[in-house]
Design a protein around this motif. Structure first.
Motif, short mmCIF file in Angstrom:
data_model
loop_
_atom_site.label_atom_id
_atom_site.label_comp_id
_atom_site.label_asym_id
_atom_site.label_seq_id
_atom_site.Cartn_x
_atom_site.Cartn_y
_atom_site.Cartn_z
N THR A 28 -14.41 1.27 -4.17
CA THR A 28 -13.88 -0.07 -4.43
C THR A 28 -12.62 -0.38 -3.64
N HIS A 29 -12.02 0.61 -2.99
CA HIS A 29 -10.72 0.39 -2.37
C HIS A 29 -10.80 -0.17 -0.96
N LEU A 30 -11.99 -0.13 -0.34
CA LEU A 30 -12.10 -0.52 1.06
C LEU A 30 -13.25 -1.50 1.24
N LEU A 31 -12.99 -2.56 2.03
CA LEU A 31 -14.06 -3.49 2.37
C LEU A 31 -14.87 -3.02 3.56
N SER A 32 -14.18 -2.50 4.58
CA SER A 32 -14.91 -2.07 5.77
C SER A 32 -14.11 -1.04 6.55
N ALA A 33 -14.84 -0.24 7.29
CA ALA A 33 -14.25 0.74 8.20
C ALA A 33 -14.99 0.64 9.52
N SER A 34 -14.25 0.39 10.60
CA SER A 34 -14.83 0.35 11.94
C SER A 34 -14.29 1.51 12.74
N VAL A 35 -15.15 2.12 13.53
CA VAL A 35 -14.78 3.34 14.25
C VAL A 35 -15.23 3.24 15.70
N LEU A 39 -18.40 8.66 10.79
CA LEU A 39 -17.03 8.43 10.36
C LEU A 39 -16.85 7.05 9.73
N ALA A 40 -17.60 6.06 10.17
CA ALA A 40 -17.51 4.75 9.51
C ALA A 40 -17.91 4.87 8.04
N THR A 41 -18.91 5.69 7.76
CA THR A 41 -19.30 5.92 6.38
C THR A 41 -18.24 6.73 5.63
N ALA A 42 -17.79 7.82 6.23
CA ALA A 42 -16.81 8.68 5.56
C ALA A 42 -15.50 7.95 5.30
N PHE A 43 -15.08 7.10 6.24
CA PHE A 43 -13.80 6.40 6.08
C PHE A 43 -13.85 5.35 4.97
N CYS A 44 -15.06 4.91 4.60
CA CYS A 44 -15.17 4.03 3.44
C CYS A 44 -14.91 4.79 2.14
N VAL A 45 -15.07 6.10 2.17
CA VAL A 45 -14.92 6.94 0.98
C VAL A 45 -13.52 7.52 0.88
N LEU A 46 -13.00 8.00 2.01
CA LEU A 46 -11.68 8.62 2.03
C LEU A 46 -10.59 7.58 1.79
N SER A 47 -9.42 8.04 1.44
CA SER A 47 -8.27 7.14 1.35
C SER A 47 -7.88 6.68 2.74
N VAL A 48 -7.12 5.60 2.80
CA VAL A 48 -6.65 5.10 4.09
C VAL A 48 -5.88 6.18 4.83
N GLU A 49 -5.02 6.88 4.13
CA GLU A 49 -4.19 7.91 4.77
C GLU A 49 -5.07 9.04 5.32
N GLU A 50 -6.06 9.46 4.54
CA GLU A 50 -6.96 10.52 5.01
C GLU A 50 -7.75 10.08 6.23
N THR A 73 -8.80 -3.10 3.61
CA THR A 73 -8.83 -2.72 2.21
C THR A 73 -9.33 -3.87 1.35
N ALA A 74 -9.60 -3.57 0.10
CA ALA A 74 -10.14 -4.57 -0.83
C ALA A 74 -9.19 -5.73 -1.02
N GLN A 90 -4.87 0.30 11.31
CA GLN A 90 -5.55 0.86 12.46
C GLN A 90 -4.84 2.12 12.93
N SER A 91 -5.61 3.06 13.40
CA SER A 91 -5.02 4.28 13.94
C SER A 91 -4.40 3.95 15.29
N PRO A 92 -3.43 4.75 15.74
CA PRO A 92 -2.69 4.41 16.96
C PRO A 92 -3.58 4.19 18.19
N ARG A 93 -4.65 4.97 18.33
CA ARG A 93 -5.48 4.84 19.53
C ARG A 93 -6.25 3.54 19.57
N TRP A 94 -6.43 2.87 18.43
CA TRP A 94 -7.21 1.62 18.43
C TRP A 94 -6.62 0.62 19.44
#
Length: 290
Positions: A215-222, A233-244, A261-262, A268-272
């Motif tokens: 419930t904490h994340l709307l989307s993760a793009s990788v 990783l797009a799937t895993a990042f929907c599950v992990l916390s933002v920090e993780e 986030t919701a 975004q990570s620095p490389r983005w």
């Protein structure tokens, strides 16, 4: 490069093809090729390869190799490699990526010393969160061939996109409604982009470690070197916390992520930023089959 090859490359143009209900979703193919005939041959080669790989990886087709796998047996190189990759990513993500449907973190298979794989459970599991990216990668590799006049390949299956060739290609991270402006625009060069989440498709994702809904994340793009990695990783990042997620993205070579986030916050990570750009009009292309 000989003179004829240089002339073919200089005169190459783009052709685009669209399909629906390929792997249960939409398919877009774009080829920069020396002629329309070459592009059409690449189109047919891509469709044939997708159909071949679907017969290996599909969790929906009762006749697929994955669905027919029982007990201990030698598997095709394609399926064996994907199982090995799934095991690696289960470990790297601490179980945030996991093919098990009902098994939690219990082992699903074991590789024997003779190379055969033993299925350890009758419970269902699916490779959907990695197989689509794998298929996109394999189609790109199968079709890209400067020797025959295919200089650039862009494959997009349901949002899993991969670019292979000698030029940068622009891609967008879409907003949460049909008419919303893009959340981000990036340039990809021999890279892939995947987005997972519940923002537009009404999906209900669950944390495989706990069975609880995400419930904490709307989307993760990788962005990643391959569509397989981006898909996982797009799937895993929907599950992990933002920090993780941000930490894991930084630890993986060539990986960057963009998270929403919701409550609408964007991270975004620095490389983005290395690949992000302001919106540009798409290059002119010859339209193929719609």
């Amino acid at each position: 490069m000989d003179l004829l090859a240089k002339l073919k490359r200089a005169g190459a143009r783009s052709w685009t093809f669209h399909y629906e209900q390929i792997l249960g979703t939409s398919l877009a193919l774009r080829f920069r090729a020396s002629s329309e005939a070459v592009a059409q041959r690449a189109e047919q080669a891509a469709l044939t390869e997708i159909a071949r790989l679907e017969k290996i990886f599909s969790s929906f087709d009762p006749g697929s190799e994955l669905r027919r796998w029982q007990g201990t047996q030698a598997l095709s190189p394609e399926l064996g490699e994907l199982l090995a990759a799934s095991e690696r990513w289960m470990g790297k993500t601490g179980g945030a990526f996991h093919p098990g449907v009902t098994q939690g973190l219990a082992p699903l298979w074991r590789k024997e010393s003779d190379g055969a794989y033993t299925r350890l459970t009758e419970a269902g599991f699916t490779l959907n969160a990695i197989a689509k990216g794998e298929i996109v990668d394999r189609v790109c590799a199968h079709v890209l061939s400067p020797e025959v006049g295919v200089f650039e390949v862009v494959v997009n299956i349901g949002g899993d996109l991969c670019v292979r060739g000698d030029r940068r290609v622009q891609a967008v991270v879409s907003g949460d409604t049909e008419n919303a402006p893009p959340l981000s625009c990036v340039w990809l060069h021999n890279q892939a982009l995947a987005t997972s989440g519940t923002a537009r498709r009404g999906l209900h994702l669950h944390d495989p470690r706990t069975g609880q809904p995400v419930t904490h994340l709307l989307s993760a793009s990788v962005i990643a070197p391959s569509a397989r990695i981006a898909d996982v990783l797009a799937t895993a990042f929907c599950v992990l916390s933002v920090e993780e997620s941000l930490a894991l993205a930084e630890n993986e070579e060539g990986v960057a992520c963009f998270l929403v986030t919701a409550d609408g916050q964007k991270f975004q990570s620095p490389r983005w930023a290395e690949w992000e750009t302001s919106p540009q009009p798409p290059p002119a292309s010859r339209r193929g089959r719609e």
